[in-house]
Design a protein around this motif. Structure first.
Motif, PDB file in Angstrom:
ATOM      1  N   PRO A  54       0.823  -1.211   0.000  1.00  0.00           N
ATOM      2  CA  PRO A  54       0.000   0.000   0.000  1.00  0.00           C
ATOM      3  C   PRO A  54       0.856   1.259   0.000  1.00  0.00           C
ATOM      4  CG  PRO A  54       0.017  -0.979   2.175  1.00  0.00           C
ATOM      5  CD  PRO A  54       0.671  -1.967   1.264  1.00  0.00           C
ATOM      6  N   ARG A  55       0.380   2.296  -0.675  1.00  0.00           N
ATOM      7  CA  ARG A  55       1.085   3.574  -0.719  1.00  0.00           C
ATOM      8  C   ARG A  55       0.588   4.470   0.401  1.00  0.00           C
ATOM      9  NH1 ARG A  55       0.279   8.247  -5.349  1.00  0.00           N
ATOM     10  NH2 ARG A  55       1.295   9.928  -4.193  1.00  0.00           N
ATOM     11  N   PHE A  57      -0.025   7.901   1.528  1.00  0.00           N
ATOM     12  CA  PHE A  57      -0.152   9.210   0.890  1.00  0.00           C
ATOM     13  C   PHE A  57       0.276  10.356   1.805  1.00  0.00           C
ATOM     14  CE2 PHE A  57      -2.792   6.617  -1.784  1.00  0.00           C
ATOM     15  CZ  PHE A  57      -2.720   7.196  -3.043  1.00  0.00           C
ATOM     16  N   TYR A  99      -3.982   6.024   3.614  1.00  0.00           N
ATOM     17  CA  TYR A  99      -4.027   5.184   2.428  1.00  0.00           C
ATOM     18  C   TYR A  99      -5.232   5.532   1.555  1.00  0.00           C
ATOM     19  CZ  TYR A  99      -0.693   2.578   5.220  1.00  0.00           C
ATOM     20  OH  TYR A  99       0.391   2.228   5.976  1.00  0.00           O
ATOM     21  N   ASN A 100      -5.295   4.908   0.383  1.00  0.00           N
ATOM     22  CA  ASN A 100      -6.413   5.113  -0.529  1.00  0.00           C
ATOM     23  C   ASN A 100      -7.737   4.832   0.188  1.00  0.00           C
ATOM     24  OD1 ASN A 100      -8.455   4.452  -2.548  1.00  0.00           O
ATOM     25  ND2 ASN A 100      -6.794   4.605  -4.021  1.00  0.00           N
ATOM     26  N   ARG A 101      -7.749   3.777   0.962  1.00  0.00           N
ATOM     27  CA  ARG A 101      -8.897   3.465   1.796  1.00  0.00           C
ATOM     28  C   ARG A 101      -8.391   2.635   2.956  1.00  0.00           C
ATOM     29  NH1 ARG A 101     -14.227   4.014   1.325  1.00  0.00           N
ATOM     30  NH2 ARG A 101     -15.602   2.614   2.437  1.00  0.00           N
ATOM     31  N   LYS A 104      -8.814  -1.228   3.542  1.00  0.00           N
ATOM     32  CA  LYS A 104      -8.052  -2.224   2.788  1.00  0.00           C
ATOM     33  C   LYS A 104      -6.892  -2.787   3.593  1.00  0.00           C
ATOM     34  CE  LYS A 104      -8.821  -0.144  -1.737  1.00  0.00           C
ATOM     35  NZ  LYS A 104      -8.162   0.517  -2.866  1.00  0.00           N
ATOM     36  N   ARG A 121     -13.351   4.070  -3.091  1.00  0.00           N
ATOM     37  CA  ARG A 121     -12.119   4.838  -2.886  1.00  0.00           C
ATOM     38  C   ARG A 121     -12.364   5.918  -1.833  1.00  0.00           C
ATOM     39  NH1 ARG A 121     -10.689   1.200  -5.369  1.00  0.00           N
ATOM     40  NH2 ARG A 121      -9.361   1.052  -7.221  1.00  0.00           N
ATOM     41  N   ARG A 125      -8.239  10.744  -1.238  1.00  0.00           N
ATOM     42  CA  ARG A 125      -7.065  10.043  -1.758  1.00  0.00           C
ATOM     43  C   ARG A 125      -7.355   9.398  -3.112  1.00  0.00           C
ATOM     44  NH1 ARG A 125      -3.337  12.717   0.865  1.00  0.00           N
ATOM     45  NH2 ARG A 125      -3.037  12.137   3.036  1.00  0.00           N
ATOM     46  N   ASN A 126      -8.412   9.839  -3.769  1.00  0.00           N
ATOM     47  CA  ASN A 126      -8.823   9.220  -5.026  1.00  0.00           C
ATOM     48  C   ASN A 126      -7.916   9.613  -6.191  1.00  0.00           C
ATOM     49  OD1 ASN A 126     -10.497   7.600  -6.609  1.00  0.00           O
ATOM     50  ND2 ASN A 126     -11.807   9.304  -7.165  1.00  0.00           N
ATOM     51  N   ARG A 128      -4.524  10.046  -7.775  1.00  0.00           N
ATOM     52  CA  ARG A 128      -3.180   9.543  -7.504  1.00  0.00           C
ATOM     53  C   ARG A 128      -2.082  10.465  -8.028  1.00  0.00           C
ATOM     54  NH1 ARG A 128      -2.588   4.357  -5.770  1.00  0.00           N
ATOM     55  NH2 ARG A 128      -4.482   3.145  -5.533  1.00  0.00           N
TER      56      ARG A 128
END
Length: 254
Positions: A54-55, A57, A99-101, A104, A121, A125-126, A128
């Protein structure tokens, strides 16, 4: 589809206990895993779904400006340093990964988000593309009485020409105050949000959003918030919010 997924995860359990030198058992597990074309397709996709790192953010990227980095380094130092010989009274700060969500990356959450809610999402963070919309990082004090968010507004958040859209500011206020409330008693939902806009925020600039816990009353969390310039000299927006702690079962209702 439910039965197919069930058989696939049964196959995972089988592989987990599989002795490598036992061909009959391997053959038996393969018959469980690869009964249909759709299951074979899903099996090929699973390593990509579950294996991707995972990225975060909230870590610096190339789009962060000078003020964003200065404030980030300031709070990051406070999150690592405690004055020698002095007691920590909750004034040390901690960075929150983002994170994006978040679902997850919770235990078991990856299954819900990737398989059942694959299109979901987290709104902020939707996008990118670094720097295009919401660039922010949240720190909270260990006593959880205060949160600080460093926010840099990208070009997609324009409202009045050259300035950040009021809805984007409201989104960030709800994000940090809601995050603050959830640190106190997760999960929570926003019950009320009152916002007063004092001065516009130039597009592309960096601001500091600070939230403070005002009062707790049963399930209720009252939090106030101020959006200022990075040096605190200019007030852009101020707000108050009411958040209610809820049960997990309430979140799962449709």
């Amino acid at each position: 589809m439910t039965r197919s997924v069930g058989r696939i995860f049964s196959g995972f359990r089988c592989f987990g206990s599989l002795p490598f030198g036992n061909p009959p058992l391997k053959t038996q597990c393969s018959s469980v895993l690869f009964r249909t074309t759709s299951e074979r397709t899903l099996m090929h996709a699973l390593p990509k779904i579950f294996g991707r790192k995972p990225r975060d953010f909230s870590l610096p990227n190339s789009s962060w400006g000078k003020e964003m980095m200065q404030l980030y380094n300031h709070y990051n130092r406070l999150s690592k340093e405690t004055t020698e010989g002095q007691e920590d009274h909750g004034e040390q700060w901690t960075r929150l990964p983002s994170y994006n969500r978040t679902l997850k990356y919770a235990t078991g959450g990856v299954y819900l988000s990737k398989i059942i809610q694959s299109k979901a999402r987290l709104f902020t963070r939707n996008i990118r593309d670094p720097g295009a919309s919401f660039e922010y990082v949240i720190f909270f004090r260990q006593d959880k009485l205060k949160c600080a968010c460093i926010f840099q507004a990208g070009h997609l958040l324009e409202g009045a020409p050259g300035h950040v859209h009021g809805g984007a500011i409201a989104t960030m206020i709800d994000t940090i105050t809601g995050t603050h409330a959830s640190l106190l008693s997760a999960p929570v939902m926003t019950a009320n949000l009152n916002i007063n806009y004092r001065s516009p925020i130039p597009l592309g600039s960096t601001v500091l959003i600070e939230s403070i816990l005002d009062k707790e009353d049963g399930r209720k969390r009252y939090i106030s918030c101020r959006v200022t310039s990075t040096d605190g000299s200019k007030l852009h927006t101020e707000a108050t919010g009411l958040f209610l702690s809820i049960s997990v079962s309430h979140l799962l209702k449709r």
